[in-house]
Design a protein around this motif. Structure first.
Motif, mmCIF file in Angstrom:
data_model
loop_
_atom_site.group_PDB
_atom_site.id
_atom_site.type_symbol
_atom_site.label_atom_id
_atom_site.label_comp_id
_atom_site.label_asym_id
_atom_site.label_seq_id
_atom_site.Cartn_x
_atom_site.Cartn_y
_atom_site.Cartn_z
ATOM 1 N N ARG A 471 0.824 -1.204 0.000
ATOM 2 C CA ARG A 471 0.000 0.000 0.000
ATOM 3 C C ARG A 471 0.859 1.256 0.000
ATOM 4 N NH1 ARG A 471 -2.969 -1.088 4.300
ATOM 5 N NH2 ARG A 471 -4.624 -2.111 3.133
ATOM 6 N N GLU A 472 1.929 1.245 0.812
ATOM 7 C CA GLU A 472 2.818 2.405 0.878
ATOM 8 C C GLU A 472 3.499 2.638 -0.460
ATOM 9 O OE1 GLU A 472 5.399 1.441 4.086
ATOM 10 O OE2 GLU A 472 3.910 1.892 5.641
ATOM 11 N N ASN A 473 3.964 1.549 -1.094
ATOM 12 C CA ASN A 473 4.572 1.676 -2.420
ATOM 13 C C ASN A 473 3.575 2.214 -3.426
ATOM 14 O OD1 ASN A 473 7.075 0.711 -1.632
ATOM 15 N ND2 ASN A 473 6.631 -1.400 -2.178
ATOM 16 N N GLY A 474 2.336 1.706 -3.324
ATOM 17 C CA GLY A 474 1.294 2.128 -4.255
ATOM 18 C C GLY A 474 0.977 3.601 -4.132
ATOM 19 N N VAL A 475 0.875 4.089 -2.887
ATOM 20 C CA VAL A 475 0.568 5.497 -2.667
ATOM 21 C C VAL A 475 1.654 6.385 -3.273
ATOM 22 C CG1 VAL A 475 0.391 7.286 -0.885
ATOM 23 C CG2 VAL A 475 -0.884 5.154 -0.646
ATOM 24 N N LYS A 476 2.904 5.974 -3.151
ATOM 25 C CA LYS A 476 4.010 6.772 -3.704
ATOM 26 C C LYS A 476 3.957 6.833 -5.220
ATOM 27 C CE LYS A 476 7.195 5.750 0.121
ATOM 28 N NZ LYS A 476 8.423 5.021 0.527
ATOM 29 N N LEU A 477 3.518 5.744 -5.842
ATOM 30 C CA LEU A 477 3.576 5.647 -7.304
ATOM 31 C C LEU A 477 2.296 6.088 -8.005
ATOM 32 C CD1 LEU A 477 5.364 2.182 -7.603
ATOM 33 C CD2 LEU A 477 6.371 4.415 -8.043
ATOM 34 N N LEU A 478 1.157 5.981 -7.315
ATOM 35 C CA LEU A 478 -0.123 6.252 -7.959
ATOM 36 C C LEU A 478 -0.285 7.724 -8.336
ATOM 37 C CD1 LEU A 478 -2.747 4.240 -5.856
ATOM 38 C CD2 LEU A 478 -2.089 3.820 -8.216
ATOM 39 N N PRO A 479 -0.897 7.988 -9.460
ATOM 40 C CA PRO A 479 -1.284 9.371 -9.765
ATOM 41 C C PRO A 479 -2.248 9.873 -8.688
ATOM 42 C CG PRO A 479 -1.474 7.973 -11.714
ATOM 43 C CD PRO A 479 -1.224 7.065 -10.560
ATOM 44 N N ILE A 480 -2.187 11.149 -8.387
ATOM 45 C CA ILE A 480 -2.957 11.705 -7.278
ATOM 46 C C ILE A 480 -4.459 11.521 -7.472
ATOM 47 C CG2 ILE A 480 -3.161 14.059 -8.190
ATOM 48 C CD1 ILE A 480 -2.291 13.121 -4.549
ATOM 49 N N ASN A 481 -4.938 11.557 -8.714
ATOM 50 C CA ASN A 481 -6.382 11.402 -8.935
ATOM 51 C C ASN A 481 -6.854 9.998 -8.578
ATOM 52 O OD1 ASN A 481 -4.904 10.538 -11.312
ATOM 53 N ND2 ASN A 481 -6.891 10.294 -12.321
ATOM 54 N N LEU A 482 -5.994 8.975 -8.764
ATOM 55 C CA LEU A 482 -6.371 7.614 -8.377
ATOM 56 C C LEU A 482 -6.405 7.469 -6.864
ATOM 57 C CD1 LEU A 482 -4.639 5.149 -10.884
ATOM 58 C CD2 LEU A 482 -6.932 6.110 -10.936
ATOM 59 N N ILE A 483 -5.522 8.178 -6.168
ATOM 60 C CA ILE A 483 -5.529 8.138 -4.709
ATOM 61 C C ILE A 483 -6.836 8.714 -4.178
ATOM 62 C CG2 ILE A 483 -4.465 9.128 -2.643
ATOM 63 C CD1 ILE A 483 -1.774 8.859 -4.045
ATOM 64 N N PHE A 484 -7.288 9.807 -4.777
ATOM 65 C CA PHE A 484 -8.549 10.407 -4.333
ATOM 66 C C PHE A 484 -9.741 9.505 -4.666
ATOM 67 C CE2 PHE A 484 -6.200 14.259 -3.569
ATOM 68 C CZ PHE A 484 -6.926 14.893 -2.569
ATOM 69 N N ARG A 485 -9.683 8.797 -5.789
ATOM 70 C CA ARG A 485 -10.767 7.851 -6.111
ATOM 71 C C ARG A 485 -10.825 6.746 -5.062
ATOM 72 N NH1 ARG A 485 -14.268 10.454 -9.291
ATOM 73 N NH2 ARG A 485 -13.178 11.467 -11.019
ATOM 74 N N ALA A 486 -9.646 6.327 -4.613
ATOM 75 C CA ALA A 486 -9.606 5.298 -3.573
ATOM 76 C C ALA A 486 -10.144 5.838 -2.255
ATOM 77 C CB ALA A 486 -8.185 4.781 -3.401
ATOM 78 N N LEU A 487 -9.978 7.150 -2.003
ATOM 79 C CA LEU A 487 -10.509 7.741 -0.783
ATOM 80 C C LEU A 487 -12.024 7.604 -0.701
ATOM 81 C CD1 LEU A 487 -8.599 11.104 -0.065
ATOM 82 C CD2 LEU A 487 -8.631 9.034 1.322
ATOM 83 N N GLN A 488 -12.677 7.666 -1.845
ATOM 84 C CA GLN A 488 -14.143 7.569 -1.855
ATOM 85 C C GLN A 488 -14.636 6.317 -1.142
ATOM 86 O OE1 GLN A 488 -15.548 9.956 -5.904
ATOM 87 N NE2 GLN A 488 -15.516 7.746 -5.895
ATOM 88 N N ILE A 489 -13.943 5.193 -1.368
ATOM 89 C CA ILE A 489 -14.425 3.944 -0.790
ATOM 90 C C ILE A 489 -13.828 3.692 0.599
ATOM 91 C CG2 ILE A 489 -15.011 2.876 -2.987
ATOM 92 C CD1 ILE A 489 -11.936 1.610 -1.316
ATOM 93 N N ARG A 490 -13.123 4.682 1.133
ATOM 94 C CA ARG A 490 -12.635 4.608 2.509
ATOM 95 C C ARG A 490 -13.421 5.535 3.443
ATOM 96 N NH1 ARG A 490 -8.235 1.678 3.238
ATOM 97 N NH2 ARG A 490 -7.007 1.039 1.426
ATOM 98 N N PHE A 491 -14.465 6.152 2.924
ATOM 99 C CA PHE A 491 -15.276 7.057 3.736
ATOM 100 C C PHE A 491 -16.085 6.261 4.754
ATOM 101 C CE2 PHE A 491 -19.068 9.661 4.588
ATOM 102 C CZ PHE A 491 -18.448 10.820 5.052
ATOM 103 N N LYS A 492 -16.188 6.793 6.002
ATOM 104 C CA LYS A 492 -16.866 6.100 7.102
ATOM 105 C C LYS A 492 -18.195 6.803 7.437
ATOM 106 C CE LYS A 492 -13.291 6.700 9.771
ATOM 107 N NZ LYS A 492 -12.371 6.678 10.940
#
Length: 582
Positions: A471-492
């Motif tokens: 996950r840490e490697n992925g966050v470093k490499l992912l484009p920022i827009n994909l990180i924000f898309r992933a945030l959507q499904i981490r909402f509580k």
């Protein structure tokens, strides 16, 4: 303490541990590990299949065309031009790709002009950095235009998909044999590094004619395992690089690690396309190359016919009103296909394939009203216990085990363990059932999944090892827009369902602008500026990615001024606390 005394003390500790283990075994029977290993066996055909990729080697397919096989799960392919080379697929980790690059460098020192990803799967893309020798002038990376959409889907299901993939590929098994289409997945054990580099060149036509490194080629869209899959036609070599549309095993028409339904007729059409090229050399991204036009035509023909047979017969029985389980038991390949060496179930199976055809046409509902709103496993377990009691369930489970009715023994023991976690006899029956089922699998995927599940049940394997690093490697490499898309499904929503607010992010280093709106228990991400946001955040992508991965880094970023916040720092912290960190 003197040397002899230390030696005696160590011996005494070892002896005490040994006698303790013997005493435990005498009283309680063998340990869980011993129990699993005693029953675990390997299908002899699956064992013999290992010869397909037993050792790392470079195969020269024909002039200027080389395949690296046996290094990892997937192959990597080098096409040599006059002054430069092209790499097709890069395996699953930086470390394995480095080994392959070193082997290719024994053949040629020519620079890498381009990299081609045949599709988005990790075993074809995660080793790219090893082939980039000069970061100041990196090669272009080619892929189908839909690959980033596929990457986004993969990363948003990372946690669930990761653990299931570790089971399917047997990454943590002490006695893993092979992975059906390759030696082993060399990623996920916490030791390997993600070296993914996102593509910068995209093809969108059915056929795209290119000249890379002075090599004339056609990139052909041949969807199969994935919709973004492409093949490479090399007219000079009379060779077709077919990606994962064909390998020496029954195709994975559904992957138990978790994938969208795969379109079987689309796969068939792609193989028909390859057949039309009539190549002299067929170079898959798994297993060994095929040589000879008539040989290749025969293999491709039976391969596509087997896929169509599964599709057509499943639909035939669907229209008879049968449910997916009954159809899976009903559909078997004709003898000439079932016995073909390229259709042995070392990877996919007809049973899993039938189920994916059913869901692709009719979805999850079997058609029987009893399945419209089924009881959960926990509810079923509670009611089974109330109906017959633990002792009766265990009695029936023991009998099922004795008569080798392993699936029934597995289900009954699972009911007991849901209501009585840690129950020793139920655990032993479940372990024996999982191990026995795994040992009877011809499919490496099936064997790996059952046996890994047994080791997990016994708390001897943790498939989440390496997940945090991934996950840490992925966050470093992912484009920022994909990180924000992933945030959507981490909402509580259970914590922040009442929140209505909006945040505007401005990333100075990339000139990227993203708005995040929270309302009605969801988070909405959109690219572009926000005209009336409650909070405005100005920072860099690097700082934000560091904050995502570390609470401590978040605090230091606020203190150092690396992040500017309009609308209140505490307000922003409260908003970000609405998202799961892991």
């Amino acid at each position: 303490m003197e040397g002899p005394q230390i030696a005696f003390f160590v011996l005494l500790l070892a002896l005490t541990g040994y006698l303790g283990n013997r005493l435990w075994t005498a009283i309680n029977g063998p340990s869980y590990k011993e129990r699993i290993q005693r029953l675990a066996a390997v299908d002899h055909q699956l064992h013999n299949h290992t010869v397909e990729f037993a050792r790392p080697e470079i195969i020269q397919v024909t002039d200027g065309l080389y395949m690296a096989i046996g290094y990892a799960l997937a192959n990597s392919i080098m096409i040599e031009g006059k002054n430069e080379i092209v790499i097709v697929d890069v395996t699953e980790s930086y470390e394995t790709a480095l080994e392959i690059m070193a082997a290719f460098r024994n053949i040629t020192k020519k620079p890498v002009a381009a990299i081609i990803y045949t599709h988005n799967h990790a075993d074809h893309t995660y080793g790219a950095k090893a082939f980039i020798e000069k970061e100041s002038s990196p090669p272009d990376i080619w892929a189908h235009e839909s690959i980033n959409k596929e990457f986004q889907r993969t990363f948003t299901t990372n946690t669930a998909g990761y653990r299931r993939a570790m089971r399917q590929f047997g990454v943590f098994l002490p006695d893993a044999v092979n992975s059906g289409i390759g030696k082993m997945l060399k990623y996920g054990d916490g030791k390997s590094t993600l070296g993914l580099v996102f593509p910068n060149k995209f093809v969108h036509k059915r056929v795209t004619n290119l000249t890379l490194a002075g090599i004339e080629m056609s990139i052909v869209h041949i969807p199969g395992e994935t919709d973004d899959q492409i093949g490479v036609w090399l007219p000079k070599q009379d060779a077709f690089l077919c990606a994962d549309d064909m390998y020496k095993a029954f195709p994975n028409l559904y992957a138990i690690r978790g994938t969208p339904d795969r379109n079987l007729l689309q796969w068939v059409e792609s193989i028909d396309t390859i057949i039309e090229y009539n190549p002299q050399f067929l170079v898959p991204s798994h297993t060994r190359p095929l040589v000879g036009k008539s040989n290749i035509q025969e293999v491709l023909t039976v391969y596509r016919d087997a896929i169509q047979y599964i599709h057509d017969q499943t639909l035939r029985y669907i229209n008879m009103g049968m449910d997916p389980t009954d159809i899976a038991n009903k559909v078997t390949l004709p003898k000439n296909l079932k016995e073909h060496p390229y259709l042995q179930e070392f990877y996919g199976t007809t049973e899993w394939s039938v189920r994916t055809v059913f869901t692709s046409y009719l979805g999850w509902f079997s058609g029987d009203a009893v399945d419209l709103s089924p009881l959960s496993k926990t509810e079923k377990a509670d009611r089974m216990i109330k109906l017959v009691g633990v002792n009766k369930l265990l009695e029936q489970a023991r009998e099922a085990l004795r008569t080798k009715d392993f699936q029934w023994a597995l289900e009954l023991s699972t009911y007991v363990l849901i209501t009585n976690p840690g129950h020793r006899e139920a655990t032993e029956i479940k372990l024996d059932s999982l191990t026995s089922l795994g040992s009877r699998q011809k499919s490496a995927n099936g064997r790996n999944y059952y046996l890994t599940s047994a080791f997990e049940e016994a708390s001897l394997i943790d498939t989440s090892v390496g997940l945090q690093k991934s996950r840490e490697n992925g966050v470093k490499l992912l484009p920022i827009n994909l990180i924000f898309r992933a945030l959507q499904i981490r909402f509580k929503p259970e914590d922040c369902g009442h929140v209505r607010t909006s945040v505007y992010f401005s990333f100075k280093d990339s000139n990227t602008h993203i708005s995040l709106t929270i309302r009605n228990g969801i988070a909405i991400v959109k690219n572009g500026a926000c005209l009336q946001c409650d909070v405005v955040v100005t920072t860099t992508e690097k700082v934000f990615k560091d904050m995502i991965g570390s609470r401590i880094r978040s605090i230091t970023a606020y203190g150092s001024g690396e992040i500017e916040i309009q609308g209140g720092a505490m307000n922003f912290r409260n908003i970000m606390s609405c998202f799961e960190r892991s």
